[in-house]
Each structure stands twice: as C-alpha cells, then as structure tokens.
Scaffold this motif. Structure first.
Motif, PDB file in Angstrom:
ATOM      1  N   GLU A  63       0.823  -1.217   0.000  1.00 53.42           N
ATOM      2  CA  GLU A  63       0.000   0.000   0.000  1.00 53.42           C
ATOM      3  C   GLU A  63       0.854   1.263   0.000  1.00 53.42           C
ATOM      4  OE1 GLU A  63      -3.256   2.325   2.725  1.00 53.42           O
ATOM      5  OE2 GLU A  63      -3.094   0.156   2.947  1.00 53.42           O
ATOM      6  N   LYS A  64       1.913   1.276   0.808  1.00 48.76           N
ATOM      7  CA  LYS A  64       2.767   2.459   0.867  1.00 48.76           C
ATOM      8  C   LYS A  64       3.948   2.284  -0.082  1.00 48.76           C
ATOM      9  CE  LYS A  64       1.473   4.254   5.289  1.00 48.76           C
ATOM     10  NZ  LYS A  64       1.926   4.879   6.527  1.00 48.76           N
ATOM     11  N   ALA A  65       3.617   2.321  -1.374  1.00 47.80           N
ATOM     12  CA  ALA A  65       4.632   2.201  -2.418  1.00 47.80           C
ATOM     13  C   ALA A  65       4.255   3.139  -3.550  1.00 47.80           C
ATOM     14  CB  ALA A  65       4.703   0.768  -2.927  1.00 47.80           C
ATOM     15  N   ILE A  66       5.240   3.527  -4.327  1.00 53.43           N
ATOM     16  CA  ILE A  66       5.021   4.408  -5.471  1.00 53.43           C
ATOM     17  C   ILE A  66       4.253   3.650  -6.546  1.00 53.43           C
ATOM     18  CG2 ILE A  66       6.178   5.643  -7.350  1.00 53.43           C
ATOM     19  CD1 ILE A  66       8.526   6.105  -5.341  1.00 53.43           C
ATOM     20  N   ARG A  67       3.217   4.289  -7.076  1.00 54.01           N
ATOM     21  CA  ARG A  67       2.459   3.762  -8.214  1.00 54.01           C
ATOM     22  C   ARG A  67       2.345   4.884  -9.233  1.00 54.01           C
ATOM     23  NH1 ARG A  67      -0.183   1.564  -3.771  1.00 54.01           N
ATOM     24  NH2 ARG A  67      -0.422  -0.686  -3.805  1.00 54.01           N
ATOM     25  N   ILE A  68       3.044   4.764 -10.341  1.00 49.89           N
ATOM     26  CA  ILE A  68       3.043   5.801 -11.369  1.00 49.89           C
ATOM     27  C   ILE A  68       1.687   5.823 -12.065  1.00 49.89           C
ATOM     28  CG2 ILE A  68       4.129   6.628 -13.497  1.00 49.89           C
ATOM     29  CD1 ILE A  68       5.963   6.786 -11.031  1.00 49.89           C
ATOM     30  N   GLN A  69       1.057   6.986 -12.124  1.00 47.01           N
ATOM     31  CA  GLN A  69      -0.224   7.150 -12.801  1.00 47.01           C
ATOM     32  C   GLN A  69      -0.030   7.739 -14.200  1.00 47.01           C
ATOM     33  OE1 GLN A  69      -3.004   5.913 -11.306  1.00 47.01           O
ATOM     34  NE2 GLN A  69      -1.523   5.257  -9.764  1.00 47.01           N
ATOM     35  N   SER A  70       0.845   8.742 -14.310  1.00 47.66           N
ATOM     36  CA  SER A  70       1.139   9.332 -15.617  1.00 47.66           C
ATOM     37  C   SER A  70       2.502  10.004 -15.558  1.00 47.66           C
ATOM     38  CB  SER A  70       0.063  10.353 -16.023  1.00 47.66           C
ATOM     39  OG  SER A  70       0.119  11.488 -15.185  1.00 47.66           O
ATOM     40  N   ALA A  71       3.136  10.087 -16.711  1.00 40.90           N
ATOM     41  CA  ALA A  71       4.433  10.757 -16.812  1.00 40.90           C
ATOM     42  C   ALA A  71       4.609  11.240 -18.239  1.00 40.90           C
ATOM     43  CB  ALA A  71       5.568   9.812 -16.422  1.00 40.90           C
ATOM     44  N   LYS A  72       4.910  12.525 -18.394  1.00 36.77           N
ATOM     45  CA  LYS A  72       5.168  13.057 -19.730  1.00 36.77           C
ATOM     46  C   LYS A  72       6.419  13.924 -19.670  1.00 36.77           C
ATOM     47  CE  LYS A  72       1.952  16.944 -19.410  1.00 36.77           C
ATOM     48  NZ  LYS A  72       0.847  17.638 -20.047  1.00 36.77           N
ATOM     49  N   TYR A  73       7.146  13.885 -20.779  1.00 33.63           N
ATOM     50  CA  TYR A  73       8.434  14.574 -20.867  1.00 33.63           C
ATOM     51  C   TYR A  73       8.421  15.458 -22.099  1.00 33.63           C
ATOM     52  CZ  TYR A  73      13.469  15.162 -21.637  1.00 33.63           C
ATOM     53  OH  TYR A  73      14.707  15.687 -21.857  1.00 33.63           O
ATOM     54  N   GLY A  74       8.765  16.722 -21.926  1.00 32.40           N
ATOM     55  CA  GLY A  74       8.796  17.650 -23.053  1.00 32.40           C
ATOM     56  C   GLY A  74       8.539  19.063 -22.605  1.00 32.40           C
ATOM     57  N   ALA A  93       6.348   9.069 -20.916  1.00 31.01           N
ATOM     58  CA  ALA A  93       7.444   8.471 -20.151  1.00 31.01           C
ATOM     59  C   ALA A  93       6.945   7.509 -19.078  1.00 31.01           C
ATOM     60  CB  ALA A  93       8.282   9.580 -19.519  1.00 31.01           C
ATOM     61  N   LYS A  94       5.662   7.191 -19.100  1.00 27.71           N
ATOM     62  CA  LYS A  94       5.083   6.362 -18.038  1.00 27.71           C
ATOM     63  C   LYS A  94       5.738   4.989 -17.943  1.00 27.71           C
ATOM     64  CE  LYS A  94       0.820   4.421 -16.243  1.00 27.71           C
ATOM     65  NZ  LYS A  94      -0.627   4.302 -16.369  1.00 27.71           N
ATOM     66  N   ASP A  95       5.903   4.305 -19.072  1.00 28.06           N
ATOM     67  CA  ASP A  95       6.488   2.957 -19.037  1.00 28.06           C
ATOM     68  C   ASP A  95       7.878   2.955 -18.403  1.00 28.06           C
ATOM     69  OD1 ASP A  95       4.241   1.816 -20.149  1.00 28.06           O
ATOM     70  OD2 ASP A  95       5.058   1.746 -22.181  1.00 28.06           O
ATOM     71  N   ALA A  96       8.690   3.949 -18.744  1.00 23.14           N
ATOM     72  CA  ALA A  96      10.048   4.024 -18.193  1.00 23.14           C
ATOM     73  C   ALA A  96      10.003   4.213 -16.680  1.00 23.14           C
ATOM     74  CB  ALA A  96      10.814   5.164 -18.852  1.00 23.14           C
ATOM     75  N   LEU A  97       9.103   5.060 -16.200  1.00 24.37           N
ATOM     76  CA  LEU A  97       9.020   5.296 -14.764  1.00 24.37           C
ATOM     77  C   LEU A  97       8.384   4.127 -14.020  1.00 24.37           C
ATOM     78  CD1 LEU A  97       9.761   8.241 -15.670  1.00 24.37           C
ATOM     79  CD2 LEU A  97       8.628   8.896 -13.572  1.00 24.37           C
ATOM     80  N   VAL A  98       7.422   3.457 -14.640  1.00 24.17           N
ATOM     81  CA  VAL A  98       6.822   2.274 -14.010  1.00 24.17           C
ATOM     82  C   VAL A  98       7.905   1.222 -13.777  1.00 24.17           C
ATOM     83  CG1 VAL A  98       5.303   0.301 -14.444  1.00 24.17           C
ATOM     84  CG2 VAL A  98       4.454   2.622 -14.812  1.00 24.17           C
ATOM     85  N   LYS A  99       8.740   0.971 -14.784  1.00 24.88           N
ATOM     86  CA  LYS A  99       9.804  -0.033 -14.661  1.00 24.88           C
ATOM     87  C   LYS A  99      10.805   0.341 -13.569  1.00 24.88           C
ATOM     88  CE  LYS A  99       9.570  -1.639 -19.416  1.00 24.88           C
ATOM     89  NZ  LYS A  99      10.183  -1.581 -20.728  1.00 24.88           N
ATOM     90  N   LYS A 100      11.086   1.631 -13.454  1.00 27.30           N
ATOM     91  CA  LYS A 100      12.114   2.077 -12.525  1.00 27.30           C
ATOM     92  C   LYS A 100      11.601   2.295 -11.098  1.00 27.30           C
ATOM     93  CE  LYS A 100      15.945   5.346 -12.288  1.00 27.30           C
ATOM     94  NZ  LYS A 100      16.961   4.339 -12.117  1.00 27.30           N
ATOM     95  N   CYS A 101      10.352   2.744 -10.954  1.00 29.20           N
ATOM     96  CA  CYS A 101       9.900   3.221  -9.646  1.00 29.20           C
ATOM     97  C   CYS A 101       8.747   2.467  -8.989  1.00 29.20           C
ATOM     98  CB  CYS A 101       9.495   4.692  -9.762  1.00 29.20           C
ATOM     99  SG  CYS A 101      10.832   5.773 -10.311  1.00 29.20           S
ATOM    100  N   ASP A 102       7.888   1.828  -9.760  1.00 29.79           N
ATOM    101  CA  ASP A 102       6.705   1.196  -9.161  1.00 29.79           C
ATOM    102  C   ASP A 102       7.096   0.198  -8.079  1.00 29.79           C
ATOM    103  OD1 ASP A 102       3.737   0.695 -11.201  1.00 29.79           O
ATOM    104  OD2 ASP A 102       4.646   2.525 -10.465  1.00 29.79           O
ATOM    105  N   GLY A 103       6.411   0.278  -6.938  1.00 26.20           N
ATOM    106  CA  GLY A 103       6.626  -0.656  -5.848  1.00 26.20           C
ATOM    107  C   GLY A 103       7.708  -0.244  -4.869  1.00 26.20           C
ATOM    108  N   LYS A 104       8.436   0.817  -5.169  1.00 20.29           N
ATOM    109  CA  LYS A 104       9.507   1.277  -4.280  1.00 20.29           C
ATOM    110  C   LYS A 104       8.988   2.365  -3.355  1.00 20.29           C
ATOM    111  CE  LYS A 104      13.194   0.254  -7.559  1.00 20.29           C
ATOM    112  NZ  LYS A 104      14.278   0.832  -8.355  1.00 20.29           N
ATOM    113  N   LYS A 105       9.722   2.576  -2.250  1.00 18.39           N
ATOM    114  CA  LYS A 105       9.376   3.673  -1.343  1.00 18.39           C
ATOM    115  C   LYS A 105      10.060   4.967  -1.767  1.00 18.39           C
ATOM    116  CE  LYS A 105       8.295   1.027   2.743  1.00 18.39           C
ATOM    117  NZ  LYS A 105       7.149   1.609   3.383  1.00 18.39           N
TER     118      LYS A 105
END
Length: 153
Positions: A63-74, A93-105
């Motif tokens: 529950e207390k983990a990062i969940r990326i909802q949206s990310a845009k770069y430009g 950029a959502k896919d890149a951030l999901v791979k790197k950050c989802d589930g981490k504190k």
C-alpha cells in the motif's frame, strides 16, 4: 401404440446423433484495424493470450509504495505560426518510470531524453509525473538534467 413409441424414440435418438457439432465465429480486430473471422467450436479454444500478460499492480504492490499514474516529458512552445496559441511537444514516459519506480518507497530518476526520446530537439524540457502513495495523489516536476526524487514515506 408400442410401435409408434418405438419409432418416436428412434427419431429422437437420430436427431441427437446427426446434429453437427456447434460452431461459432470469432471476430478478431488486429492492430491495423482489420477484422478477421475465425470459425471455432466450444472445444477448440480455451483461451487466447497475446502481448505481454497484464497484471493488477494494485494487488502486487504494498500500500505504501510508489504507483506511477502518468508521466510526460517535453515542453510547450508559444511560437506563433499564423495563429495565436501554442504547440505541445511531449512523449509518454510512463512505461520508463513504471519499470524504474513502481513498488519502491523512494526512486531517483535522471530527467533526460533516455526516458522516451527527444520530443522537442534543441529546447529545454521538463518531466511531469503523477503518482500515488497510500491512495494520495502526488505530483512532481523537474527540468532536463536534474534528478527527480519520488518518495512514499
């Protein structure tokens, strides 16, 4: 009377014996929009899977983990080309951030073109991220070459 019942029984049995196997037609829409029809019967297909298997991130992550909802770069350009207004130059950029950050504190991301490309060559860009932490929506913005830190205490 017995003869009539016997004939009726044979006719009913014959109907069940000679009924063809039930078939249906499945319509599949391809990525290019083309629709193909495939004949199938109930015993032919159990399931069809294509692409990457989808998982429900909500169940997997704490529950207390990062969940990326949206990310845009430009960035946005206010150049006037015969009309008043602006143009947006962003990539997803959502896919890149999901791979790197989802589930981490806590997660550190270097903001740059490696996230999803260079949507606005020669100009400064920003990374805009929306993420949830314990069902709270958080937002972050950093400029190109900075380090973005996302955290979920």
């Amino acid at each position: 009377m017995v003869r009539f019942a016997f004939i009726a029984l044979l006719l009913c049995a014959g109907i069940f014996v000679f009924v063809p196997h039930l078939q249906a037609e499945m319509k599949i829409t391809l990525k290019n929009g083309k629709v193909i029809k495939v004949p199938v019967s109930e015993n032919d297909v159990k399931s069809i899977e294509y692409g990457e298997p989808k998982t429900d991130r909500e169940e997997v992550l704490p529950e207390k983990a990062i969940r990326i909802q949206s990310a845009k770069y430009g960035n946005i350009s206010f150049e006037l080309e015969g009309e008043l207004g602006y143009k947006q130059y962003f990539c997803d950029a959502k896919d890149a951030l999901v791979k790197k950050c989802d589930g981490k504190k806590k997660c550190r991301v270097i903001v740059g073109n490696t996230l999803c490309g260079n949507p606005y060559p020669g100009k400064g860009k920003y990374l805009y991220v929306e993420y949830t932490c314990a069902k709270k929506l958080k937002r972050a913005k950093n400029s190109q070459t900075e380090v973005m830190v996302l955290s979920c205490p």
